[in-house]
Design a protein around this motif. Sequence first.
Motif, short mmCIF file in Angstrom:
data_model
loop_
_atom_site.label_atom_id
_atom_site.label_comp_id
_atom_site.label_asym_id
_atom_site.label_seq_id
_atom_site.Cartn_x
_atom_site.Cartn_y
_atom_site.Cartn_z
N LEU A 1 0.83 -1.21 0.00
CA LEU A 1 0.00 0.00 0.00
C LEU A 1 0.86 1.26 0.00
CD1 LEU A 1 -2.69 -1.20 2.55
CD2 LEU A 1 -3.08 -0.71 0.13
N VAL A 2 1.97 1.23 0.74
CA VAL A 2 2.90 2.37 0.72
C VAL A 2 3.44 2.58 -0.69
CG1 VAL A 2 5.20 3.10 1.45
CG2 VAL A 2 3.56 2.31 3.14
N ALA A 3 3.82 1.48 -1.36
CA ALA A 3 4.33 1.59 -2.73
C ALA A 3 3.27 2.15 -3.67
CB ALA A 3 4.81 0.22 -3.22
N GLN A 4 2.02 1.70 -3.50
CA GLN A 4 0.94 2.23 -4.33
C GLN A 4 0.76 3.72 -4.10
OE1 GLN A 4 -2.87 0.23 -3.92
NE2 GLN A 4 -3.97 2.03 -4.68
N LEU B 1 -5.11 6.89 -4.80
CA LEU B 1 -4.34 7.32 -3.63
C LEU B 1 -5.22 7.31 -2.38
CD1 LEU B 1 -1.80 8.48 -2.31
CD2 LEU B 1 -2.53 10.76 -3.10
N PHE B 2 -6.44 7.79 -2.51
CA PHE B 2 -7.37 7.81 -1.38
C PHE B 2 -7.62 6.39 -0.88
CE2 PHE B 2 -11.64 7.46 0.35
CZ PHE B 2 -11.65 8.46 1.32
N ARG B 3 -7.85 5.46 -1.82
CA ARG B 3 -8.10 4.08 -1.41
C ARG B 3 -6.89 3.48 -0.70
NH1 ARG B 3 -10.57 3.88 -6.60
NH2 ARG B 3 -8.73 2.86 -7.48
N ALA B 4 -5.71 3.76 -1.21
CA ALA B 4 -4.49 3.22 -0.59
C ALA B 4 -4.33 3.73 0.84
CB ALA B 4 -3.27 3.57 -1.43
N GLN C 1 7.73 -2.78 -8.49
CA GLN C 1 7.30 -1.66 -7.65
C GLN C 1 7.44 -1.91 -6.15
OE1 GLN C 1 3.22 -0.39 -8.16
NE2 GLN C 1 3.77 1.73 -7.75
N PRO C 2 6.98 -3.07 -5.61
CA PRO C 2 7.15 -3.26 -4.17
C PRO C 2 8.61 -3.29 -3.72
CG PRO C 2 5.53 -4.80 -5.06
CD PRO C 2 6.20 -4.15 -6.23
N VAL C 3 9.49 -3.78 -4.58
CA VAL C 3 10.91 -3.85 -4.24
C VAL C 3 11.52 -2.46 -4.17
CG1 VAL C 3 13.15 -4.78 -4.95
CG2 VAL C 3 11.08 -6.11 -5.34
N LEU C 4 11.04 -1.57 -5.03
CA LEU C 4 11.65 -0.25 -5.17
C LEU C 4 11.01 0.80 -4.27
CD1 LEU C 4 11.77 -0.22 -9.07
CD2 LEU C 4 13.62 -0.85 -7.53
N GLY D 1 8.73 3.22 -15.16
CA GLY D 1 8.78 1.84 -15.62
C GLY D 1 8.81 0.81 -14.52
N GLU D 2 8.50 1.24 -13.26
CA GLU D 2 8.61 0.31 -12.14
C GLU D 2 7.53 -0.78 -12.17
OE1 GLU D 2 6.32 3.92 -10.55
OE2 GLU D 2 7.83 3.42 -12.06
#
Length: 678
Positions: free
Chosen positions: A16-19, A40-43, A357-360, A384-385
Amino acid sequence: MMDELLEQFLIEGRDLVAQAQGDLAALARQPERRDVLDSLFRAVHTLKGSVALFDMAPAEGLLHRAETRLDHARRNHAQGGDAPLSVPDLTALVAVIDQVDRWIDLLERDGSLPADAEACAAGLGIGLNGALDGPDEGAVSVREPGPDAPEPPRRDAAEHIPAWLEATMAQAPSFGQAATAFRYVPDADCFFRGEDPLAVARAVPDLLALDLSFPPDAPGIDDFEPFRCVLRIVGLSAAPQDRVRAAFRMMPNQVEVVALGAPEREDKNPAGDVGDVPMEPGESGGMLRVSATRLDVLADEVGQMAVALNALEAAVERAATSDRVLAAELRRVQGALAGSLNRLSSTVAEVRRVPLQPVLRRLPRLARDLAASLGKDVRFVLSGEGVEVDKQVADAIFEPLLHLVRNAVDHGIETADARVGAGKPASGTISLSFRRSGDHLAVKVSDDGKGIEPVAIRRAAVGKGLIGTKEAAALTDRQALRLIFAPGFSTSRSVTGVSGRGVGMDAVQRAVERLQGSIEIESAPGRGTDIAIRLPLNAILTRLVTVRVGDERYGLRMDQIHETLRVDAAAIEELGHGRACVIRDRTVPVLSLAALLGHAEGLEQVRAGNAEADWARLVVTGASGERIALRVDAVGERIDAAVRERSGLLAAMPAIGGTTLDADGGVLLVLDLPELLS
């Protein structure tokens, strides 16, 4: 042993942080994107609900403030505002998400938040409250619609809408886009079956809004059982009713689905309907959670099948000398098995692919933190993540990228005063991009800093005793730049908490090579530096070509080889202290692989009477950054093999990149050409 609920939260929370970080970056580029604002609101809303399950009250309160600010922005946008979030808003929200990210790390490490968490949350909350029209209510729940919320649907217009849905539709500006609503009441024992209600709800296609709540009879905090689920999840989706039902096909008795605009079906057991929905590949309802260990075992078995297929090929060649009919039949079987293996390998490779994305997710925050500690103004751009790579690559790529980003912030980007003095913007830019290039992943780390001076690199390498003065002078600028990857190299004059120990770039090269990749560097003094990394997307099988040196066979990676050829031995001439020949109108140095590996004899000492004495077999490679021809005794077959990382006694041997099983069951050493030629 880590609590299972906490372990799941660490995964979900970081996702969720990554999103949220990705959505904030997208809004910085395109502030008018309503879909990104909703995402963003949902995350933030879901993350707030997740942290509420743990002793993270400061994080919960801070996320509630962020959620209130975002809800205010969505209402403003619904009333015709073009850019609902200003630059200060985005800056404040980035700081909030970064801090929650840090708290998640601390929760994993220490089991609790630090003592100053409340004060930190209060300070960050000031930036969020400043843009609100009124004070923050401070409540955790967001089920009650605000004064500017859209009016709930009138009963005379939608008699079929149940009471549980009205509050959600009243507070959701996206109701006008919704086609289906659902209420998901997970079974109390769902955690024990490995189910994740939040993940199930978030997998609903075309999700527009999600609301989490507790039932009226939920136990108090003193009686709360963390392993029993008491959530009630209500959501809106733009997808049709059958696709929403498909997302809950594994728990049909726990969900009510309402097609908006049509009479509600009071079907308390829709299992029959679910069975009629086809299970399309890639459809969220068909997702299964599979242990990463099982995928690794499956990949290993694919490698073993490749070894068996290589052995079959050798058996076919032997059979051809005695029974051509049998050999032809074996070749047919071999071809069918090869096709099946290729398809299986491709399928397993697809299953093992995960988004980067989660890794980065931590890199932007770490870059900002480091820049702030050094007193530099740095803008970090990530693109491009979303590309998917093999799990092995995803697991190992963060550390080398962190080294590159730290190096760019510390060595590349100048201070604001220095940049302004050089005619540049005060804020430096570091960009990290990813893209698919055929069957490889292309990674590029760029900065617009001061660049790298080859003269300074040569001087530093000589000063640290890595090379001699004459060797340094003979290097081209391109070769000199590659010295930054040498073990122990550093241009820092003192050791700090960021650099100076000479281990960063060497670690980057070794990590990239372990992933069977390559790395190149280009720099323009005064303008910046580009570092390009090329990694395979499929880490299961590696294409090798075998070569023979004396009585030994070795494997070379095909992606490190430009070509193999046979030339007249007389065409190889003495040149300076070495040998060279002309290949395609270009002079290329020729090195003996036998000599590089320490063999007593090589092809140069050909036995008298050998008809091949007049020919030289060459393997041309660019693994060292420059084109070089390696002279070998013979070039053998090309095989697909599962290359294992060197371990045990081989771990201490230079120039060995890994091992694989040969067709005869023996061990084939795979050479590390960059290390061999360095």
